[in-house]
Design an enzyme around this catalytic site. Structure first.
Site, PDB file in Angstrom:
ATOM      1  N   GLY A  33       3.487   0.989  -3.608  1.00 59.88           N
ATOM      2  CA  GLY A  33       4.012   1.488  -2.346  1.00 59.88           C
ATOM      3  C   GLY A  33       3.806   0.489  -1.221  1.00 59.88           C
ATOM      4  N   SER A  34       3.581   1.012  -0.029  1.00 62.44           N
ATOM      5  CA  SER A  34       3.549   0.165   1.167  1.00 62.44           C
ATOM      6  C   SER A  34       2.341  -0.752   1.251  1.00 62.44           C
ATOM      7  CB  SER A  34       3.616   1.047   2.419  1.00 62.44           C
ATOM      8  OG  SER A  34       4.871   1.694   2.481  1.00 62.44           O
ATOM      9  N   THR A  35       1.365  -0.595   0.339  1.00 63.35           N
ATOM     10  CA  THR A  35       0.246  -1.554   0.357  1.00 63.35           C
ATOM     11  C   THR A  35       0.728  -2.956  -0.002  1.00 63.35           C
ATOM     12  OG1 THR A  35      -0.322  -0.975  -1.926  1.00 63.35           O
ATOM     13  CG2 THR A  35      -1.540   0.143  -0.167  1.00 63.35           C
ATOM     14  N   LYS A  67       3.273  -4.363   1.461  1.00 60.85           N
ATOM     15  CA  LYS A  67       3.959  -4.931   2.630  1.00 60.85           C
ATOM     16  C   LYS A  67       3.255  -6.147   3.233  1.00 60.85           C
ATOM     17  CE  LYS A  67       6.522  -0.735   3.714  1.00 60.85           C
ATOM     18  NZ  LYS A  67       6.591   0.513   4.506  1.00 60.85           N
TER      19      LYS A  67
END
Length: 660
Positions: free
Chosen positions: A413-415, A417
């Site tokens: 997921g967004s980790t 980014k």
């Protein structure tokens, strides 16, 4: 008349040829005998080569069966028998014995054996055969062995090495527990058997079978089951029953129980299949072997090597036994880990039994400080021999406590980014202060959680609001090739260099990015991207080390700060990301990590697992964090099914508990 003289002449020729032919020499016979000896052909040796005196002293079973059994029992192999050749002009007199020095070498379970003896051959007639025959006695098996002696072998068990944490605290130790049992003459109430059976996860029939063993006497303690030292509830209830007693016994112990269950693993009795596979490694029936976790990973170092002694037991009173071969015992190694057991215990407790995983590393050294799988199991149960019912209970648990989550890979997921940003910054396609005009909740199939984020959206805002569209657009600027190559530099697509087997992180199933849609999804850790939790923590190291990712180590003796990847990000770009990750906690949606006294920074992430046709799927929540003021602990945590309890901020609160 001519026929008569022809016959006489023919007989004369046969007599002359017979007289000229050479009979077998004692050396010829010895060479043939030794050839059978080296092949272990004892029956042939007995039948065709032993002299009458030997056969009268030792029957065939004493010769053949005994040597064959010793070969099997003592693990004899590599047998090499030779003899010293006589002088070329040696003369053999049939009335005189023929002596030869014989050299014997062999390997045994207790080590090599080597000796020299004189073997005598006698010329004699056996039935219609006249030849040289071997004079034998048991000392040709082992020196000083006589007919009435017994060969014995002792096995001295090696002490299994222990597993300790970085401060010396025990993770897997040679501790103790209790044997619960019955003294029959004091156990007078049969109705209590059912109560005791339930306590010990046994049946009344199993208890009766143990009480019915041949050796049992009324006054003797009959062991029924072992329990761990910490199982005081069962201990107290059991010994409260009249006639039930407990004896302390040595056993493998796991003091941190569930908190380190998946990491420590456990030992158990070697199976028949394992014994067959490892028959050349010195294992025997009843041995303990590492079955899971570090106990299995470090089995070779932990198990040690049993000592062996082969000796001759003399029946005569007062005669000392004679050692034939001896191999000293080598105890197993003690392995000290980089793991901080108390830190791991805190991380495990902070997850409150929720299904998930966590990893902690020291970003300055690469040392692995914690590796958590939640929920877990107590390895003490398995070492003692877990009951079938209890195992089925664990298997049926919907939270799957037997499933090792830190060894698996998940969509991050967004980790991801900050990694996506780092690749764009280094490629020069992402300008941190340059804002993008992003309106609405979706763009080309990419949705954003916070459309209220004020324009323009720069890198800092994109991190704070975790804007999927911003990172998708930045990935499209980079292009498939640049982004994929950047991810490979962070270790995607290769096995993480670690002592334990972990599922490798992947960019996609094929290792490539083949479309703009896939590129966009991968930029924020979805699509087909997967990463294991330790790799995820390690990927944040370059933001704290100005571009270096260290090989994650697990053994304290391993060299610190072994560079795995370098040149990943400049000091200036790393500082930009650190500032943005601090703002994620202060201004963004990881408020549960915004705690007084500890300046946490990091990145949340939510990965949606949605099946075809579902409007809403399960969500895994992530948080990767560190203390900005003291960045020596980098923690990555994932909790499954956070969709109804606050999402990734729920995980941020758990991680914050560790730093408190």
């Amino acid at each position: 008349m001519k026929r008569y003289w022809a016959a006489i002449l023919l007989i004369g020729v046969f007599v002359l040829l017979a007289g000229c032919s050479q009979q077998a020499t004692p050396e010829d016979r010895l060479a043939a005998y030794i050839n059978h000896w080296n092949k272990g052909e004892y029956a042939e040796m007995y039948d065709g080569f032993l002299n009458d005196g030997t056969k009268q002293a030792y029957n065939k079973a004493q010769f053949v069966d005994r040597q064959q059994k010793l070969k099997e029992d003592l693990g004899i192999d590599g047998l090499e028998v030779a003899y010293t050749k006589p002088a070329e002009d040696a003369k053999w007199e049939e009335e005189q014995p023929a002596d030869f020095p014989v050299q014997v070498k062999m390997n045994t379970l207790a080590g090599p054996v080597e000796f020299e003896k004189t073997m005598t051959l006698l010329h004699e007639t056996q039935g219609e055969t006249e030849d040289w025959f071997v004079e034998w006695d048991p000392s040709f098996i082992f020196p000083q062995l006589e007919a009435e002696d017994e060969i014995r072998i002792d096995r001295i068990k090696a002490v299994r090495g222990e597993i300790l944490d970085r401060t010396g605290k025990g993770i897997a130790i040679n501790g103790g527990g209790y044997n619960i049992g019955i003294v029959p003459e004091k156990f007078t109430d049969d109705k209590k058997k059912a109560e005791l059976a339930k306590l010990l996860n046994q049946t009344v029939e199993q208890i009766d079978a143990k009480l019915g063993q041949d050796w049992v006497k009324p006054e003797l303690f009959v062991p029924l089951a072992k329990i761990a030292r910490n199982n005081t509830e069962v201990l107290d209830k059991a010994i409260a029953i009249p006639g039930v007693a407990a004896q302390q016994v040595a056993m493998r112990e796991y003091p941190y129980e569930e908190a380190l269950g998946h990491l420590s693993g456990y030992i158990g009795s070697i199976t028949a299949e394992q014994l067959e596979e490892r028959k050349d490694e010195g294992y025997a029936t009843g041995d303990q072997i590492g079955r899971q976790g570090l106990e299995r990973t470090f089995e070779e170092q932990l198990r040690g090597k049993d000592g062996m002694r082969i000796w001759i037991d003399k029946p005569a009173e007062g005669v000392e036994p004679i050692t034939v071969a001896e191999q000293p015992v080598t105890d197993g190694e003690t392995i000290t880990l980089t793991i901080d057991a108390e830190l791991q215990k805190k991380a495990f407790a902070s997850m409150k039994g929720e299904p998930g995983t966590a990893a902690a590393v020291n970003p300055k050294t690469g040392e692995t400080l914690a590796l958590v799988s939640s929920p877990s199991f107590d390895p003490n149960e398995f070492t003692l021999g877990i009951s079938g019912d209890r195992f089925k209970e664990l298997e049926a648990d919907p939270l799957t406590p037997l499933f090792n989550r830190f060894a698996q890979a998940y969509a991050p997921g967004s980790t991801l980014k900050p990694v996506t940003a780092a690749i764009g910054l280094e490629a020069g396609t992402l300008k941190p202060a340059e804002g993008l005009e992003i309106n609405g909740k979706s763009w080309q199939g990419v949705t954003r959680l916070h459309p209220e984020a004020p324009n323009p959206i720069d890198l800092n805002k994109a991190l704070v609001f975790s804007d999927n569209i911003y990172f998708a657009q930045q990935a499209l600027k980079m292009g498939n090739e640049t982004f994929a190559e950047g991810l490979k530099k962070y270790g995607f697509g290769e096995d993480i260099p670690f002592a334990m087997n972990l599922t490798a992180s992947q960019i996609s199933n094929e290792g490539t990015i083949d479309s703009e849609g896939q590129l966009a999804a991968t930029s924020f850790g979805q699509g087909q991207m997967l990463t294991n939790i330790l790799h995820l923590a390690t990927m944040y190291e370059p933001f704290l080390t100005d571009g270096i990712m260290y090989k994650p180590t697990l053994v304290l003796d391993d060299k610190d700060a072994q560079v795995w990847k370098e040149g990943l990000i400049s000091a200036e770009n790393a500082a930009t990301l650190r500032k943005g990750m601090r703002n994620v906690v202060v201004d963004g949606y990881a408020q549960s990590a915004n705690i007084p006294g500890v300046a946490l920074a990091g990145k949340t992430g939510t990965a949606e697992l949605k099946a075809a046709g579902e409007e809403r799927g399960k969500e895994n929540g992530f948080f990767v964090t560190y203390n900005e003021a003291d960045p020596t602990l980098l923690l990555a945590m994932m909790v499954e099914n956070v969709e109804d309890n606050g999402g990734s901020d729920y995980v941020a609160g758990m991680a914050a508990e560790v730093f408190k």
